[in-house]
Design a protein around this motif. Structure first.
Motif, PDB file in Angstrom:
ATOM      1  N   UNK A 368      47.126 -36.048 -22.068  1.00 26.76           N
ATOM      2  CA  UNK A 368      46.270 -37.042 -21.411  1.00 26.76           C
ATOM      3  C   UNK A 368      44.829 -36.794 -21.840  1.00 26.76           C
ATOM      4  N   UNK A 369      44.314 -37.652 -22.696  1.00 21.87           N
ATOM      5  CA  UNK A 369      42.936 -37.466 -23.143  1.00 21.87           C
ATOM      6  C   UNK A 369      42.086 -38.605 -22.612  1.00 21.87           C
ATOM      7  N   UNK A 370      40.804 -38.428 -22.781  1.00 24.81           N
ATOM      8  CA  UNK A 370      39.897 -39.517 -22.419  1.00 24.81           C
ATOM      9  C   UNK A 370      39.822 -40.499 -23.571  1.00 24.81           C
ATOM     10  N   UNK A 371      40.963 -40.684 -24.183  1.00 23.16           N
ATOM     11  CA  UNK A 371      41.025 -41.411 -25.450  1.00 23.16           C
ATOM     12  C   UNK A 371      40.433 -42.808 -25.370  1.00 23.16           C
ATOM     13  N   UNK A 372      39.642 -43.128 -26.351  1.00 23.79           N
ATOM     14  CA  UNK A 372      39.207 -44.505 -26.552  1.00 23.79           C
ATOM     15  C   UNK A 372      39.730 -44.884 -27.934  1.00 23.79           C
ATOM     16  N   UNK A 373      40.864 -45.523 -27.924  1.00 26.17           N
ATOM     17  CA  UNK A 373      41.510 -45.860 -29.184  1.00 26.17           C
ATOM     18  C   UNK A 373      41.191 -47.326 -29.531  1.00 26.17           C
ATOM     19  N   UNK A 374      40.104 -47.486 -30.224  1.00 27.00           N
ATOM     20  CA  UNK A 374      39.688 -48.835 -30.641  1.00 27.00           C
ATOM     21  C   UNK A 374      39.438 -48.756 -32.132  1.00 27.00           C
ATOM     22  N   UNK A 375      40.191 -49.554 -32.915  1.00 25.26           N
ATOM     23  CA  UNK A 375      40.119 -49.337 -34.364  1.00 25.26           C
ATOM     24  C   UNK A 375      38.777 -49.779 -34.967  1.00 25.26           C
ATOM     25  N   UNK A 376      38.400 -50.996 -34.717  1.00 24.46           N
ATOM     26  CA  UNK A 376      37.181 -51.468 -35.385  1.00 24.46           C
ATOM     27  C   UNK A 376      36.035 -51.619 -34.404  1.00 24.46           C
ATOM     28  N   UNK A 377      35.188 -50.629 -34.413  1.00 17.86           N
ATOM     29  CA  UNK A 377      34.034 -50.726 -33.532  1.00 17.86           C
ATOM     30  C   UNK A 377      32.889 -51.374 -34.300  1.00 17.86           C
ATOM     31  N   UNK A 378      32.673 -52.638 -34.023  1.00 19.60           N
ATOM     32  CA  UNK A 378      31.588 -53.343 -34.715  1.00 19.60           C
ATOM     33  C   UNK A 378      31.016 -54.397 -33.788  1.00 19.60           C
ATOM     34  N   UNK A 379      29.918 -54.944 -34.181  1.00 19.77           N
ATOM     35  CA  UNK A 379      29.254 -55.942 -33.357  1.00 19.77           C
ATOM     36  C   UNK A 379      30.134 -57.157 -33.082  1.00 19.77           C
ATOM     37  N   UNK A 380      31.100 -57.395 -33.984  1.00 19.94           N
ATOM     38  CA  UNK A 380      31.955 -58.577 -33.808  1.00 19.94           C
ATOM     39  C   UNK A 380      32.735 -58.532 -32.496  1.00 19.94           C
ATOM     40  N   UNK A 381      32.906 -57.330 -31.961  1.00 21.11           N
ATOM     41  CA  UNK A 381      33.621 -57.196 -30.680  1.00 21.11           C
ATOM     42  C   UNK A 381      32.919 -57.975 -29.572  1.00 21.11           C
ATOM     43  N   UNK A 382      31.637 -58.144 -29.723  1.00 21.24           N
ATOM     44  CA  UNK A 382      30.848 -58.720 -28.632  1.00 21.24           C
ATOM     45  C   UNK A 382      30.516 -60.196 -28.841  1.00 21.24           C
TER      46      UNK A 382
END
Lengths: 578, 578
Positions: A368-382
């Motif tokens: 159990x980790x504090x995992x943030x599994x998000x592949x593409x972290x870019x401005x397009x997310x917003x």
């Protein structure tokens, strides 16, 4: 109990061998007769073995006439709400006299499923606090979002026989129950087969709907708000939990419904208590004291916090100062205003004058980790392209959990992207799935939060606990999410491309192995930074707790999940553009 | 509960399908709030599914404002004391409103061990009455006699997981418990491992001894006699059973000990109720009414007879008129004097105006017979050679259970055999092992019985239930025993070589498949014959009940077993000759 223990305690009780400890001159609270009497109390192998008698003991403690009260049992709580790992939760709440809890690990299981359940079980095994569990019944809470796990009856079957799991946790899916939904009946069946307990969760429903819900042998409710509800629910066989959380506070309103007879079916619970509340007000004792102040007889209040919980949850070896039961208790000068001076678990002093003496060992959560599994972290997310100048807006209401449906005239740039306007209290809010790298994410508009500039992001976002981030500009929002990913979960404050403060929640992005004191210090600092450096938020809300409820699509009216803007009253997704 | 049932009852409760039955205009007794309210009550698949609401039902019954009371639960009884098979016991007690019992088949298991347990379980499965069991903890009751079986932890393990077996029956061996006797801890351990209940049996012990006994998590007592005892025992965590048997009657004496708070830990039981008491006075309702007359609030008295038993024994699906629970109830005009007019089990009317409507099918006990296995039936069995003219004599005291140690000058014949003297009230009493053909038998002298001439023999002889026979001449005694052997158990009256009357107990020599009416008729006839044809017995005793306690070597002072004359206070066998 086992044979070796039984032999030890019988021998010591008969005076053939020495007891481990005797508490002399204690004003023993008898939760069965609701009285107290002055007596010595003998303890062996962690259990009470008797009162005044012809025995000797290795050690003695003089209670000097103080009241000796059975350790309190919190009948329903989410440890995750404390931001503390089970070990640190144990350290945090024992000083205020709670020695047992019935915990529903609903939040962490939404993140990590059975792995989380096993981590919690392992932590409980090693904790000083007696931690019992209800297996979360509603993971995910809804199918309008992506949680980290789906727990069906199949998963329940794999662990429900663990004696530390007392049954099924709060069955929030009222519509599913009264529709006799097959997957829900499958879950309930795991408990019917074993005679285990099923916790209810049924706010505001009475009469026929309540009857149908209860026909399934669901037996508790902690969402009771009025005296009339309390009488109806106890009368229909429910145990009613008097809740005093940080946000939901029902004790004082419910006391008038408690009568000479139904008090035996009332318990106390905290449900969700924030670390600040635990550190500054105490834990279950806070609600018990409120009830006493509101007119509930102190002995009966204590019985509700001890033997009633023992009866309801089958914790037969806890909940009373009686031979054979575990020696969990505390000493207090008064019982009309309980302040535990020293607290004992299994006959060992674990806390004194508000400080923990016996800390629980940390358990490293392997899976159990504090995992943030998000592949593409870019401005397009917003990106929030709008097809109109009029848009739907989530409007936060005072209190910060329920929202209203609002709309506003908004500004768009040449690509149709929403543009923040400094003079308007409308911000962007984005939810990004973080568990399984699915790429789901969605943005919407929100008013009433009041943040002037920057971004606030969190991995606490009920109930699926995806990333939730709010801000006036995409750059700060992106940096905030990046920080959460790098550090593995928590709450962060970003302004002008700089992280101003950060609260680490390395366990599933919900909890930390830091102490309650340092967590509170950290949260205080976050509040200070928001207030002093970021210009503050709407004074009628808490910036972090409000944020974490904006993704909960079971509370009206507009909410946002990783799948989009959700109209809770219509029970469907809607476009941001009007 | 199972999925199919749940679906049926949810659907009917929501009004989507028809309920099976609605009881209209019932004054529903709410045992949780201790109040009543006028409502319709809907029933589906044998369970309550709700109160007033938008539903329809196949059938309806107008309660016309009568009180609707949850079916009573007898928390501790020995079915064998009724002389009735479980089927006939069901027929006998349902009309008086007892719809569930917790039965300890201690007597029949002393005769036939596990075979008896299985017969009882099979009978229970087929009975209309809800019969639950506690596995007998003390078979044999002592090692000073030969019972038909020895039940150790090994035997307990083979059946304790049966959901109809709630735990271990009355632990009568107080000295063994507080000595931490290994074989007893082994038995207790079967329940500790499973969280099952352990019934206590601890007359007259308080303070340190009680503490030590309770340290083993024994949780009930039905031997409580005084208000002070009730407060101490409830205060130490016990459920106290208010007993109203035929001989042991404690209800009225205990009511003053029941206070505003400890009533929740009080239950009702009958323990041993003879068929005459059941037929003429009723069953559990008799004790409940006595308690109400003695000042216990009727609602609380009803709660003690219902929900408290449900709580104590984990009978979560009984004990209240609440959704999901089995629809066991009765209608009565008054609750301050309960007289069930109609009685329902699982929503079906099973008795009306004192008469059983739904009879339980008889179960033929394949391996449990009224066997009298005695190889050599001859006059030599009754030989009582004395080495002196002075002999020890068992003296019956008024009440007929406790005896005194007496001695007398006696007459001997030329061979040294005791000779009966017509002018002296001294008779011969003989116990003959009947279970395993061991040949054990013993004779002694007894006074205070008052029989003038003939012999009375019985296969009921607590707790080992060997043959016990009393008489003034060996010929009649032999014929009596021969009759019991031929007919397979019972009670017989013989005079001048002729059998005058006979009560058949073909099941283990303890019970019969005859109806309670015919059993009472038969017992009345036996009493008449003893009185009118045999010249009567001492008026202060019951001829049959007194006889059946003369072989119980745990009640002072002299008793006789198949091993000889036993001095209970000295705990050893003694010679008849002085």
């Amino acid at each position: 109990m086992d044979k070796a223990t039984a032999r030890h305690i019988i021998d010591a009780s008969m005076g053939r061998t020495k007891a481990d400890l005797v508490i002399r001159n204690a004003m023993v609270v008898d939760v069965f007769n609701c009285r107290s009497f002055l007596s010595d109390v003998y303890i062996k192998d962690g259990r009470f073995i008797g009162f005044d008698g012809d025995r000797t003991a290795e050690r003695e403690i003089d209670a000097e006439g103080k009241y000796m009260v059975p350790g309190f049992i919190d009948s329903h709580c989410h440890i995750e709400s404390s931001h503390l790992s089970p070990s640190e939760f144990s350290n945090a709440i024992l000083p205020s006299g709670t020695t047992s809890v019935v915990a529903d690990p609903h939040e962490i299981c939404n993140v990590s499923g059975l792995d989380a359940m096993h981590y919690m079980l392992e932590s409980a095994e090693n904790a000083v606090l007696n931690i019992n569990f209800m297996f979360p019944s509603c993971v995910p809470a809804t199918f309008f979002e992506h949680s980290g796990a789906v727990l069906t009856a199949k998963e329940v079957e794999t662990v429900i026989d663990n004696p530390k799991i007392l049954g099924l946790g709060e069955m929030m899916n009222y519509p599913g129950v009264v529709a006799a939904d097959d997957s829900i009946l499958d879950k309930l069946d795991t408990c019917w087969k074993r005679g285990k307990i099923i916790d209810g969760h049924i706010p505001s429903i009475s009469g026929q709907g309540l009857d149908a819900y209860l026909s399934t042998l669901i037996s508790t409710d902690h969402e009771c708000e009025t005296p009339e509800e309390l009488v109806e629910k106890t009368g229909k066989g429910m145990y009613v939990l008097l809740r005093q959380g940080t946000v939901c506070k029902n004790v004082e309103a419910l006391v008038p419904g408690i009568n000479e007879n139904n008090w035996r079916r009332c318990l106390f619970c905290t449900d969700d208590r924030q670390p600040q509340s635990i550190l500054r007000e105490g834990h279950l004792s806070y609600g018990v004291n409120l009830a006493i102040k509101a007119g509930l007889d102190p002995y009966r209040a204590i019985a509700c916090a001890t033997i009633n919980a023992s009866d309801c949850y089958g914790l037969k070896e806890r909940g009373a100062i009686a031979p054979g039961r575990f020696a969990d208790f505390f000493l207090t000068e008064r019982i009309d205003e309980i302040k535990p001076i020293s607290v004992f678990v299994s006959g060992e002093k674990v806390a004194e004058n508000g400080k923990i003496l016996k800390r629980s060992p940390h358990v490293v959560p392997e899976k159990v980790e504090g995992a943030v599994r998000v592949k593409d972290l870019s401005l397009s997310l917003f990106s929030l392209p709008l097809t109109s100048d009029r848009a739907r807006v989530i409007r936060i209401l005072p209190g910060g959990v329920v929202t209203a449906k609002d709309e506003a005239v908004v500004k768009r740039d040449e690509r149709g992207e929403w543009v923040h306007e400094k003079d308007k209290d409308i911000l962007k809010i984005t939810v990004i799935e973080r568990h399984n790298n699915t790429g789901y994410h969605a943005s919407a508009l929100i008013s009433g939060y009041g943040l002037k500039h920057g971004a606030i992001a969190s991995t606490i976002a009920h109930d699926s606990h995806n990333i939730i981030v709010i801000g006036d500009n995409d750059d700060d929002m992106l940096l905030a999410v990046k920080s959460l990913k790098e550090k593995g979960g928590g709450i962060t404050l970003v302004m002008d491309n700089k992280e101003l403060s950060y609260h680490r929640l390395e366990i599933a992005g919900l909890m930390t192995d830091e102490s309650v004191e340092s967590v509170v210090e950290c949260l205080d600092e976050l509040h200070r930074v928001v207030e002093e450096e970021m210009g503050g938020v709407n004074r009628e809300i808490d910036p972090f707790m409000t944020l974490c409820f904006m993704a909960l699509p079971v509370i009206p009216a507009y909410k946002i999940t990783d799948c989009g803007l959700f109209d809770v009253t219509e029970f469907k997704f809607v476009d941001v553009s009007l």
